[in-house]
Design a protein around this motif. Structure first.
Motif, mmCIF file in Angstrom:
data_model
loop_
_atom_site.group_PDB
_atom_site.id
_atom_site.type_symbol
_atom_site.label_atom_id
_atom_site.label_comp_id
_atom_site.label_asym_id
_atom_site.label_seq_id
_atom_site.Cartn_x
_atom_site.Cartn_y
_atom_site.Cartn_z
ATOM 1 N N THR A 172 0.811 -1.212 0.000
ATOM 2 C CA THR A 172 0.000 0.000 0.000
ATOM 3 C C THR A 172 0.847 1.265 0.000
ATOM 4 O OG1 THR A 172 -0.172 -0.138 2.398
ATOM 5 C CG2 THR A 172 -1.956 -1.128 1.109
ATOM 6 N N PHE A 173 2.102 1.157 0.403
ATOM 7 C CA PHE A 173 2.975 2.327 0.407
ATOM 8 C C PHE A 173 3.265 2.804 -1.009
ATOM 9 C CE2 PHE A 173 6.581 -0.172 -0.935
ATOM 10 C CZ PHE A 173 6.328 -1.425 -0.389
ATOM 11 N N SER A 174 3.002 1.945 -1.989
ATOM 12 C CA SER A 174 3.256 2.300 -3.390
ATOM 13 C C SER A 174 1.994 2.695 -4.149
ATOM 14 C CB SER A 174 3.915 1.118 -4.117
ATOM 15 O OG SER A 174 5.192 0.852 -3.592
ATOM 16 N N LEU A 175 0.892 2.831 -3.441
ATOM 17 C CA LEU A 175 -0.358 3.160 -4.124
ATOM 18 C C LEU A 175 -0.269 4.501 -4.844
ATOM 19 C CD1 LEU A 175 -3.128 2.075 -1.591
ATOM 20 C CD2 LEU A 175 -2.898 1.277 -3.946
ATOM 21 N N TYR A 176 -0.678 4.513 -6.098
ATOM 22 C CA TYR A 176 -0.801 5.771 -6.840
ATOM 23 C C TYR A 176 -2.261 6.230 -6.850
ATOM 24 C CZ TYR A 176 -1.059 9.146 -10.585
ATOM 25 O OH TYR A 176 -1.304 10.293 -11.303
ATOM 26 N N ALA A 177 -3.151 5.305 -7.103
ATOM 27 C CA ALA A 177 -4.567 5.647 -7.149
ATOM 28 C C ALA A 177 -5.408 4.402 -6.906
ATOM 29 C CB ALA A 177 -4.938 6.250 -8.503
ATOM 30 N N GLU A 183 -20.806 -3.508 -20.359
ATOM 31 C CA GLU A 183 -19.371 -3.462 -20.117
ATOM 32 C C GLU A 183 -19.083 -2.796 -18.773
ATOM 33 O OE1 GLU A 183 -17.739 -3.277 -24.737
ATOM 34 O OE2 GLU A 183 -17.350 -1.630 -23.343
ATOM 35 N N ARG A 184 -17.929 -3.119 -18.231
ATOM 36 C CA ARG A 184 -17.509 -2.480 -16.995
ATOM 37 C C ARG A 184 -17.271 -1.001 -17.255
ATOM 38 N NH1 ARG A 184 -13.096 -5.528 -13.393
ATOM 39 N NH2 ARG A 184 -14.743 -7.071 -13.662
ATOM 40 N N GLU A 185 -17.733 -0.161 -16.352
ATOM 41 C CA GLU A 185 -17.576 1.283 -16.523
ATOM 42 C C GLU A 185 -16.985 1.922 -15.276
ATOM 43 O OE1 GLU A 185 -21.223 3.431 -17.102
ATOM 44 O OE2 GLU A 185 -22.148 2.636 -15.289
ATOM 45 N N PHE A 186 -16.271 2.987 -15.507
ATOM 46 C CA PHE A 186 -15.657 3.761 -14.433
ATOM 47 C C PHE A 186 -16.726 4.515 -13.670
ATOM 48 C CE2 PHE A 186 -12.479 6.209 -12.319
ATOM 49 C CZ PHE A 186 -12.936 7.514 -12.289
ATOM 50 N N VAL A 187 -16.572 4.527 -12.345
ATOM 51 C CA VAL A 187 -17.478 5.278 -11.482
ATOM 52 C C VAL A 187 -16.761 6.473 -10.867
ATOM 53 C CG1 VAL A 187 -18.921 5.185 -9.418
ATOM 54 C CG2 VAL A 187 -18.832 3.216 -10.979
ATOM 55 N N ALA A 188 -15.667 6.197 -10.159
ATOM 56 C CA ALA A 188 -14.926 7.265 -9.496
ATOM 57 C C ALA A 188 -13.548 6.754 -9.127
ATOM 58 C CB ALA A 188 -15.662 7.746 -8.258
ATOM 59 N N GLY A 189 -12.617 7.689 -9.005
ATOM 60 C CA GLY A 189 -11.268 7.323 -8.610
ATOM 61 C C GLY A 189 -10.675 8.390 -7.719
ATOM 62 N N ILE A 190 -9.606 8.026 -7.033
ATOM 63 C CA ILE A 190 -8.944 8.981 -6.149
ATOM 64 C C ILE A 190 -7.445 8.768 -6.210
ATOM 65 C CG2 ILE A 190 -9.153 7.523 -4.074
ATOM 66 C CD1 ILE A 190 -9.912 10.225 -2.610
ATOM 67 N N ARG A 191 -6.729 9.844 -6.394
ATOM 68 C CA ARG A 191 -5.279 9.797 -6.371
ATOM 69 C C ARG A 191 -4.860 9.730 -4.916
ATOM 70 N NH1 ARG A 191 -1.165 14.099 -9.303
ATOM 71 N NH2 ARG A 191 0.771 13.065 -8.665
ATOM 72 N N TRP A 192 -4.084 8.708 -4.580
ATOM 73 C CA TRP A 192 -3.891 8.368 -3.184
ATOM 74 C C TRP A 192 -3.171 9.434 -2.380
ATOM 75 C CZ3 TRP A 192 -6.897 5.037 -1.193
ATOM 76 C CH2 TRP A 192 -6.653 4.496 0.070
ATOM 77 N N SER A 193 -2.029 9.886 -2.841
ATOM 78 C CA SER A 193 -1.218 10.805 -2.033
ATOM 79 C C SER A 193 -1.843 12.187 -1.928
ATOM 80 C CB SER A 193 0.182 10.910 -2.618
ATOM 81 O OG SER A 193 0.127 11.415 -3.940
ATOM 82 N N SER A 194 -2.413 12.681 -3.007
ATOM 83 C CA SER A 194 -2.943 14.045 -3.010
ATOM 84 C C SER A 194 -4.428 14.096 -2.659
ATOM 85 C CB SER A 194 -2.743 14.691 -4.374
ATOM 86 O OG SER A 194 -3.485 13.996 -5.365
ATOM 87 N N ASN A 195 -5.058 12.917 -2.522
ATOM 88 C CA ASN A 195 -6.480 12.881 -2.179
ATOM 89 C C ASN A 195 -7.327 13.616 -3.214
ATOM 90 O OD1 ASN A 195 -8.622 12.060 -0.552
ATOM 91 N ND2 ASN A 195 -8.537 13.872 0.753
ATOM 92 N N SER A 196 -6.963 13.456 -4.469
ATOM 93 C CA SER A 196 -7.676 14.132 -5.555
ATOM 94 C C SER A 196 -8.717 13.187 -6.152
ATOM 95 C CB SER A 196 -6.689 14.547 -6.654
ATOM 96 O OG SER A 196 -5.692 15.390 -6.139
ATOM 97 N N PRO A 197 -10.004 13.546 -6.057
ATOM 98 C CA PRO A 197 -11.047 12.687 -6.589
ATOM 99 C C PRO A 197 -11.379 13.000 -8.048
ATOM 100 C CG PRO A 197 -12.055 14.457 -5.369
ATOM 101 C CD PRO A 197 -10.565 14.678 -5.310
ATOM 102 N N TYR A 198 -11.979 12.044 -8.698
ATOM 103 C CA TYR A 198 -12.450 12.226 -10.071
ATOM 104 C C TYR A 198 -13.633 11.285 -10.250
ATOM 105 C CZ TYR A 198 -12.487 12.382 -15.186
ATOM 106 O OH TYR A 198 -12.847 12.541 -16.491
ATOM 107 N N SER A 199 -14.741 11.806 -10.752
ATOM 108 C CA SER A 199 -15.956 10.993 -10.866
ATOM 109 C C SER A 199 -16.514 11.038 -12.281
ATOM 110 C CB SER A 199 -17.018 11.495 -9.890
ATOM 111 O OG SER A 199 -16.571 11.412 -8.560
#
Length: 126
Positions: A28-33, A44-60
């Motif tokens: 987990t120390f290497s998590l990017y997102a 098909e599988r679709e994107f819902v939301a993501g978060i950049r781990w270190s900066s806590n930047s969300p994207y939906s």
């Protein structure tokens, strides 16, 4: 490697709320997102939301903006998806995903992510 375990799915009426959790273990120390994807039957599988781990930047994704909120607790290595105002169209299996190292944020394609959880089912009744 990273192991991911989702929880929190279930059956809810339209207009209701659920909170999904995804606990990460391993490197987990290497998590990017981390991110959430969903797959409805026959789709098909679709994107819902993501978060950049270190900066806590969300994207939906546009389909969930204003209804779903992604968050993470870096101390617990856990990501959350708060889902409000659920609609029958939100019915799907929801998957947690993670990517290590570096990347170009935001990441919203399935093949951007390296590790996947087993999924948790969300059913929204009308």
């Amino acid at each position: 490697q990273v192991q991911l375990v989702e929880s929190g799915g279930g059956l809810v009426q339209a207009g209701g709320s659920l909170r999904l959790s995804c606990a990460a273990s391993g490197r987990t120390f290497s998590l990017y997102a981390m991110g959430w994807f969903r797959q409805a039957p026959g789709k098909e599988r679709e994107f819902v939301a993501g978060i950049r781990w270190s900066s806590n930047s969300p994207y939906s994704a546009d389909a969930v903006k204003g209804r779903f909120t992604i968050a993470r607790d870096i101390r617990k290595n856990t990501m959350y998806l708060q889902m409000n105002s659920l609609e029958p169209e939100d019915t799907a299996d929801y998957y947690c995903a993670a990517v290590l190292g570096l990347g170009s944020w935001p990441l919203h394609r399935s093949n951007d992510y390296q590790y996947w959880g087993q999924g948790t089912q969300v059913t929204v009744s009308s």
